[in-house]
Write a protein that holds these residues in place. Sequence first.
Motif, PDB file in Angstrom:
ATOM      1  N   ASN A 123       1.055  -1.186  -0.002  1.00 52.60           N
ATOM      2  CA  ASN A 123       0.035   0.047  -0.062  1.00 52.60           C
ATOM      3  C   ASN A 123       0.887   1.296  -0.062  1.00 52.60           C
ATOM      4  O   ASN A 123       0.576   2.218  -0.785  1.00 52.60           O
ATOM      5  CB  ASN A 123      -0.875  -0.107   1.275  1.00 52.60           C
ATOM      6  N   LEU A 124       1.849   1.240   0.589  1.00 51.48           N
ATOM      7  CA  LEU A 124       2.817   2.329   0.859  1.00 51.48           C
ATOM      8  C   LEU A 124       3.458   2.707  -0.556  1.00 51.48           C
ATOM      9  O   LEU A 124       3.484   3.866  -0.989  1.00 51.48           O
ATOM     10  CB  LEU A 124       3.830   2.420   2.039  1.00 51.48           C
ATOM     11  N   VAL A 125       4.144   1.708  -1.085  1.00 49.69           N
ATOM     12  CA  VAL A 125       4.515   1.665  -2.148  1.00 49.69           C
ATOM     13  C   VAL A 125       3.760   2.086  -3.296  1.00 49.69           C
ATOM     14  O   VAL A 125       4.153   3.051  -4.155  1.00 49.69           O
ATOM     15  CB  VAL A 125       5.428   0.636  -2.537  1.00 49.69           C
ATOM     16  N   SER A 126       2.715   1.832  -3.473  1.00 47.92           N
ATOM     17  CA  SER A 126       1.637   1.939  -4.264  1.00 47.92           C
ATOM     18  C   SER A 126       1.233   3.453  -4.428  1.00 47.92           C
ATOM     19  O   SER A 126       1.107   4.188  -5.371  1.00 47.92           O
ATOM     20  CB  SER A 126       0.621   1.027  -4.431  1.00 47.92           C
ATOM     21  N   SER A 127       0.753   3.799  -3.023  1.00 47.83           N
ATOM     22  CA  SER A 127       0.544   5.321  -2.981  1.00 47.83           C
ATOM     23  C   SER A 127       1.592   6.241  -3.039  1.00 47.83           C
ATOM     24  O   SER A 127       1.372   7.208  -3.544  1.00 47.83           O
ATOM     25  CB  SER A 127      -0.147   5.291  -1.632  1.00 47.83           C
ATOM     26  N   THR A 128       2.928   6.026  -2.878  1.00 47.49           N
ATOM     27  CA  THR A 128       3.932   6.739  -3.068  1.00 47.49           C
ATOM     28  C   THR A 128       4.274   7.041  -4.438  1.00 47.49           C
ATOM     29  O   THR A 128       4.340   8.186  -4.927  1.00 47.49           O
ATOM     30  CB  THR A 128       5.313   6.416  -2.416  1.00 47.49           C
ATOM     31  N   ILE A 129       4.166   6.032  -5.347  1.00 51.84           N
ATOM     32  CA  ILE A 129       4.578   6.058  -6.738  1.00 51.84           C
ATOM     33  C   ILE A 129       3.328   5.551  -7.501  1.00 51.84           C
ATOM     34  O   ILE A 129       3.696   4.649  -8.303  1.00 51.84           O
ATOM     35  CB  ILE A 129       5.837   5.436  -7.118  1.00 51.84           C
ATOM     36  N   SER A 130       2.290   6.119  -7.213  1.00 50.71           N
ATOM     37  CA  SER A 130       1.026   5.842  -7.872  1.00 50.71           C
ATOM     38  C   SER A 130       1.038   6.074  -9.535  1.00 50.71           C
ATOM     39  O   SER A 130       0.468   5.095 -10.124  1.00 50.71           O
ATOM     40  CB  SER A 130       0.067   6.429  -7.252  1.00 50.71           C
ATOM     41  N   ASN A 131       1.926   7.095  -9.812  1.00 46.12           N
ATOM     42  CA  ASN A 131       1.737   7.333 -11.165  1.00 46.12           C
ATOM     43  C   ASN A 131       2.422   6.256 -12.113  1.00 46.12           C
ATOM     44  O   ASN A 131       2.299   5.954 -13.400  1.00 46.12           O
ATOM     45  CB  ASN A 131       2.492   8.466 -11.511  1.00 46.12           C
ATOM     46  N   LEU A 132       3.487   5.359 -11.158  1.00 44.27           N
ATOM     47  CA  LEU A 132       4.108   4.154 -11.961  1.00 44.27           C
ATOM     48  C   LEU A 132       3.671   3.077 -11.584  1.00 44.27           C
ATOM     49  O   LEU A 132       3.868   1.916 -12.365  1.00 44.27           O
ATOM     50  CB  LEU A 132       5.742   4.191 -11.389  1.00 44.27           C
ATOM     51  N   LEU A 133       2.785   2.702 -10.749  1.00 41.71           N
ATOM     52  CA  LEU A 133       1.958   1.389 -10.126  1.00 41.71           C
ATOM     53  C   LEU A 133       0.455   1.611 -10.510  1.00 41.71           C
ATOM     54  O   LEU A 133      -0.136   1.140  -9.722  1.00 41.71           O
ATOM     55  CB  LEU A 133       2.337   1.208  -8.919  1.00 41.71           C
ATOM     56  N   GLU A 134       0.174   2.165 -11.436  1.00 40.64           N
ATOM     57  CA  GLU A 134      -1.269   2.311 -11.849  1.00 40.64           C
ATOM     58  C   GLU A 134      -1.857   0.963 -11.814  1.00 40.64           C
ATOM     59  O   GLU A 134      -3.316   0.816 -11.719  1.00 40.64           O
ATOM     60  CB  GLU A 134      -1.446   3.046 -13.179  1.00 40.64           C
ATOM     61  N   TRP A 135      -1.238  -0.126 -12.241  1.00 38.10           N
ATOM     62  CA  TRP A 135      -1.856  -1.504 -12.300  1.00 38.10           C
ATOM     63  C   TRP A 135      -1.593  -2.360 -11.171  1.00 38.10           C
ATOM     64  O   TRP A 135      -2.019  -3.505 -11.057  1.00 38.10           O
ATOM     65  CB  TRP A 135      -1.270  -2.234 -13.671  1.00 38.10           C
ATOM     66  N   SER A 136      -1.305  -1.581  -9.932  1.00 36.90           N
ATOM     67  CA  SER A 136      -1.178  -2.335  -8.653  1.00 36.90           C
ATOM     68  C   SER A 136      -2.272  -2.844  -8.364  1.00 36.90           C
ATOM     69  O   SER A 136      -3.263  -2.295  -8.201  1.00 36.90           O
ATOM     70  CB  SER A 136      -0.472  -1.613  -7.702  1.00 36.90           C
ATOM     71  N   PRO A 137      -2.525  -4.232  -7.953  1.00 42.51           N
ATOM     72  CA  PRO A 137      -3.848  -4.511  -7.109  1.00 42.51           C
ATOM     73  C   PRO A 137      -4.219  -3.666  -6.320  1.00 42.51           C
ATOM     74  O   PRO A 137      -5.623  -3.557  -5.912  1.00 42.51           O
ATOM     75  CB  PRO A 137      -3.586  -6.007  -6.727  1.00 42.51           C
ATOM     76  N   SER A 138      -3.299  -3.131  -5.276  1.00 41.22           N
ATOM     77  CA  SER A 138      -3.835  -2.180  -4.408  1.00 41.22           C
ATOM     78  C   SER A 138      -4.573  -0.975  -4.570  1.00 41.22           C
ATOM     79  O   SER A 138      -5.422  -0.168  -4.054  1.00 41.22           O
ATOM     80  CB  SER A 138      -2.739  -1.771  -3.283  1.00 41.22           C
ATOM     81  N   GLN A 139      -4.331  -0.399  -6.027  1.00 40.25           N
ATOM     82  CA  GLN A 139      -5.065   0.628  -6.248  1.00 40.25           C
ATOM     83  C   GLN A 139      -6.508   0.453  -6.764  1.00 40.25           C
ATOM     84  O   GLN A 139      -7.117   1.373  -7.052  1.00 40.25           O
ATOM     85  CB  GLN A 139      -4.264   1.179  -7.946  1.00 40.25           C
ATOM     86  N   LEU A 140      -6.816  -0.893  -6.707  1.00 37.72           N
ATOM     87  CA  LEU A 140      -8.360  -1.114  -6.881  1.00 37.72           C
ATOM     88  C   LEU A 140      -9.004  -0.485  -5.743  1.00 37.72           C
ATOM     89  O   LEU A 140     -10.180   0.115  -5.918  1.00 37.72           O
ATOM     90  CB  LEU A 140      -8.578  -2.702  -6.768  1.00 37.72           C
ATOM     91  N   THR A 141      -8.577  -0.198  -4.719  1.00 39.13           N
ATOM     92  CA  THR A 141      -9.119   0.696  -3.791  1.00 39.13           C
ATOM     93  C   THR A 141      -9.676   2.020  -4.083  1.00 39.13           C
ATOM     94  O   THR A 141     -10.834   2.723  -4.043  1.00 39.13           O
ATOM     95  CB  THR A 141      -8.652   0.552  -2.250  1.00 39.13           C
ATOM     96  N   GLY A 142      -8.654   2.723  -4.943  1.00 39.77           N
ATOM     97  CA  GLY A 142      -8.966   4.104  -5.274  1.00 39.77           C
ATOM     98  C   GLY A 142      -9.816   4.016  -6.407  1.00 39.77           C
ATOM     99  O   GLY A 142     -10.709   4.929  -6.782  1.00 39.77           O
ATOM    100  N   TYR A 143      -9.823   3.220  -7.402  1.00 39.64           N
ATOM    101  CA  TYR A 143     -10.764   2.784  -8.366  1.00 39.64           C
ATOM    102  C   TYR A 143     -12.129   2.461  -8.070  1.00 39.64           C
ATOM    103  O   TYR A 143     -12.999   2.973  -8.703  1.00 39.64           O
ATOM    104  CB  TYR A 143     -10.183   1.602  -9.591  1.00 39.64           C
ATOM    105  N   ALA A 144     -12.271   1.904  -7.038  1.00 45.51           N
ATOM    106  CA  ALA A 144     -13.506   1.616  -6.365  1.00 45.51           C
ATOM    107  C   ALA A 144     -14.093   2.876  -6.231  1.00 45.51           C
ATOM    108  O   ALA A 144     -15.362   3.422  -6.148  1.00 45.51           O
ATOM    109  CB  ALA A 144     -13.532   0.798  -5.278  1.00 45.51           C
ATOM    110  N   GLY A 145     -13.506   3.839  -5.253  1.00 49.34           N
ATOM    111  CA  GLY A 145     -13.954   5.155  -4.830  1.00 49.34           C
ATOM    112  C   GLY A 145     -14.146   6.188  -5.932  1.00 49.34           C
ATOM    113  O   GLY A 145     -15.007   6.824  -5.877  1.00 49.34           O
ATOM    114  N   GLU A 146     -13.419   5.897  -7.151  1.00 45.17           N
ATOM    115  CA  GLU A 146     -13.812   6.851  -8.433  1.00 45.17           C
ATOM    116  C   GLU A 146     -15.244   6.379  -8.710  1.00 45.17           C
ATOM    117  O   GLU A 146     -15.821   7.472  -9.166  1.00 45.17           O
ATOM    118  CB  GLU A 146     -12.641   6.520  -9.412  1.00 45.17           C
ATOM    119  N   ILE A 147     -15.417   5.172  -8.733  1.00 41.06           N
ATOM    120  CA  ILE A 147     -16.989   4.782  -9.228  1.00 41.06           C
ATOM    121  C   ILE A 147     -17.858   5.397  -8.335  1.00 41.06           C
ATOM    122  O   ILE A 147     -18.883   5.892  -8.883  1.00 41.06           O
ATOM    123  CB  ILE A 147     -16.754   3.223  -9.141  1.00 41.06           C
ATOM    124  N   LEU A 148     -17.562   5.439  -7.165  1.00 40.17           N
ATOM    125  CA  LEU A 148     -18.802   6.092  -5.942  1.00 40.17           C
ATOM    126  C   LEU A 148     -18.743   7.765  -6.238  1.00 40.17           C
ATOM    127  O   LEU A 148     -19.937   8.089  -5.991  1.00 40.17           O
ATOM    128  CB  LEU A 148     -18.032   5.908  -4.543  1.00 40.17           C
TER     129      LEU A 148
END
Length: 259
Positions: free
Chosen positions: A196-221
């Motif tokens: 989670n920390l790595v994915s949130s820190t460099i989110s622009n490089l890890l857009e396909w990280s499974p942990s990013q699914l939490t953010g994508y779920a928020g965008e839907i809401l």
Amino acid sequence: MSQWMTLLQKEIVEMWRNFKWIWVPITFILIGVQQPITTYYMPQILDLAGGLPEGAVIKIPTPTAGEVLIQGLGQYTTLGVLIIVLSTMGILAAERKSGVAAMILVKPVSYRSFVTAKWAGGVLLVWFSFLIGYLATWYYTGILFEWIPVEDFFQSFFFYGLWLTVILTITMFFSASLLAPGIAGFSSLAVVIVVNLVSSTISNLLEWSPSQLTGYAGEILLGKGISDDTLPASIIAAGCIVILLALSVVIFKKKELAS
């Protein structure tokens, strides 16, 4: 298949005996209703708490329903993940340590069926608990704020549930690798926190990280729809689940034969 279904039924019954079908869903419901109720009554709570100068007026911007649901999902990211790890960290380690696994595997039971049946039982528990907990969040958000479309609710539920399944599978992997359930749980939490920390820190490089699914779920809401990166992240999450589950079978078999 009949052997696998028997093992799955055994796992479900075992979770009933351990009251997991009771305390895990109830905990998720309590987590779910906390956020919308607390957010709605926050001005009154602050007013009752006192300590403000006389005549001071509390003005808190009213959040949208989507923002409240996102904050509710944030509770599952912390407390929910902790509950999942605590309830499943001994799923293999505890049975191997107690000797129950050896007794079952003496019979013509394959290691793959044994491990995957336990994983399937854990998935049922997690998805059921998350569904009723998230439904409680959605319901109270609708009552106190406004209703989020059912379609958006279930889309966010699916993608967020996929990430929770990854966490469950990580926990099972460490439970197969380590003998002590506590160490397996600690290792699982450490990996999830780092990811989670790595994915949130460099989110622009890890857009396909499974942990990013939490953010994508928020965008839907928030009404932004499904992001273009959601499908690749979902595919990678599914791939991680399959790989970790396969490794769990191999490692568990090796350790059982070694012992």
